[in-house]
Write an enzyme that holds these catalytic residues in place. Sequence first.
Site, PDB file in Angstrom:
ATOM      1  N   GLY A   1       0.782  -1.105  -0.091  1.00 24.88           N
ATOM      2  CA  GLY A   1      -0.125  -0.027   0.087  1.00 24.88           C
ATOM      3  C   GLY A   1       0.816   1.099   0.062  1.00 24.88           C
ATOM      4  O   GLY A   1       1.899   1.432  -0.598  1.00 24.88           O
ATOM      5  N   SER A   2       0.434   2.170   0.639  1.00 28.24           N
ATOM      6  CA  SER A   2       1.160   3.528   0.784  1.00 28.24           C
ATOM      7  C   SER A   2       2.338   3.833   1.397  1.00 28.24           C
ATOM      8  O   SER A   2       3.172   4.662   0.938  1.00 28.24           O
ATOM      9  CB  SER A   2      -0.002   4.676   1.437  1.00 28.24           C
ATOM     10  OG  SER A   2      -1.197   4.755   0.681  1.00 28.24           O
ATOM     11  N   THR A   3       2.881   2.637   2.084  1.00 23.52           N
ATOM     12  CA  THR A   3       4.239   2.610   2.545  1.00 23.52           C
ATOM     13  C   THR A   3       5.304   2.627   1.311  1.00 23.52           C
ATOM     14  O   THR A   3       6.086   2.981   1.278  1.00 23.52           O
ATOM     15  CB  THR A   3       4.529   1.489   3.326  1.00 23.52           C
ATOM     16  OG1 THR A   3       3.987   0.270   2.661  1.00 23.52           O
ATOM     17  CG2 THR A   3       3.793   1.422   4.737  1.00 23.52           C
TER      18      THR A   3
ATOM     19  N   LYS B   1       4.970   4.125  -1.362  1.00 30.45           N
ATOM     20  CA  LYS B   1       5.286   5.647  -1.942  1.00 30.45           C
ATOM     21  C   LYS B   1       6.504   6.146  -1.430  1.00 30.45           C
ATOM     22  O   LYS B   1       6.925   7.136  -1.778  1.00 30.45           O
ATOM     23  CB  LYS B   1       4.004   6.546  -1.220  1.00 30.45           C
ATOM     24  CG  LYS B   1       2.671   5.957  -1.973  1.00 30.45           C
ATOM     25  CD  LYS B   1       1.511   6.851  -1.060  1.00 30.45           C
ATOM     26  CE  LYS B   1       0.149   6.409  -1.978  1.00 30.45           C
ATOM     27  NZ  LYS B   1      -0.962   7.117  -1.149  1.00 30.45           N
TER      28      LYS B   1
END
Length: 496
Positions: A220-222, A224
């Site tokens: 997920g957003s980790t 990013k």
Amino acid sequence: MNRPIRVVSIGCLLLFAALLLNATYLQYYAASGYNDDARNRRVVDAEYSRERGALLVGRTPIAESVPSDDLYKFQRTYPDAKLYAGITGYFGYGGTITGLEKSQNDVLSGDDSRLFVDRLSDLLGDAGTRGGDVELTISAAAQQAAYDGLTALPGDVQGAVVALEPRTGKILAMVTTPTFDPNKLASHDFGANQKAYEALEANASQPLLNRAVQTALPPGSTFKLVTAAAAIESGKYDASSMVPGGATYQLPQTSGESGLIDNEGRDCGTDTVAFTQAMENSCNTVFAQLAVEVGGQALRKQAEAFGFNSSWFDELQGTNGRSTLATSTFPEDPNPPQTGQSGIGQFEVRATPLQMAMVAAGIANQGKVMKPYLVDEVQSADADIVDTTKPEQLSQAVSAHTADELTELLVATVNDGTASPAAITGIQVAGKTGTAQSGQSDVPPYAWFVSFAPADDAKVAVAVMIQSADIDRDEIAGGTYGGPIAKKVMEAVLKQ
């Protein structure tokens, strides 16, 4: 000599020669095979009866052999069984060995070549071979904080926490839940051992699985952090830049809702937005656009620089009875829409908690990614140090400048953004949340959190992954549930 006597003599000579050949074959050519044969009960009993070395956290044994009053002389015990089971594995009868018990077996059994002098001394002193001790890199305080944090979540929690020392790669904590009691698999009641093992194997929560290294899920957003690293490395952006923004973003070559990216109501600007604001609010539209802009191959290269698509950790190979560790992966040749999804940690991107801890640690260490390791020292049975692990750099994932820019973004995310639950009074913390869709309607999202502290001179980097817990689907969030756990682990290390 008459003919009958001559025939008998030659026959005896041939039989004697055959006996010599057979003895030579058995003692010199086939001996190792017989020794390694699991059916050789005498060899198995001898190994099981040996005084095996200890696995140590500091001076405290987390696996040790204590005298027993039965046939096997020594019983393998695990004092803090559930806390360390994912690391120690267990030592069972008949060659059933897992975890560090397996990877460090030569040392623990005393057969390692580095213990030759001690082995010779034991032989001359008419003592049985004693195993060497293995001191681990684990911080007892960090391990306990990680375990307490995960097990305090509601329900049957499936998750993992990994903490690293960024400058060396030392693993300071590695916790997986649910866990198990290795004492029940290592007792001298072999029937009870088998029943306990079968019950663990049948458990749908997979307590024998070390989720820190054997489970790879969408980060997920980790992820990013990796996308931001690739964008800054391209030379087009830094922490003070404006980046492509917007409430929604239609992935290239798509139409309709299936290719539409949104931000779930977070403020991500219009045409452009400040990079700090995009990271603070974890703007999907921003990072999907950045991923498409840098391109699939550049993003893949950046991910691989942090350790994706590689095998670099073998100390727990075969842990808990499983034959292989999970590999963190980035897709080989993603097209533009797939690249956009990959940039926000979805599509076919998969990561283990250890891998995401390495990403955070690499940024904290001025872009240098260190090889993670659990074994700090090998010691003789008399506690003499015979070997010490030397830190090894795997890569320069990003430049020191890019690492500084990323750190600035991640500090802002803790101070003013979604990662605020990890804030520590008086200490600058860098962090990032993540909530990854499982891709299955009946499986809830996965909650992630990564962080490091102090931001300007990191002593610890942490990754938290919550695969499942008794939390309403709509309430699952990496910051809400992973942030406090990461905070407690960081505080435990910083207080030492």
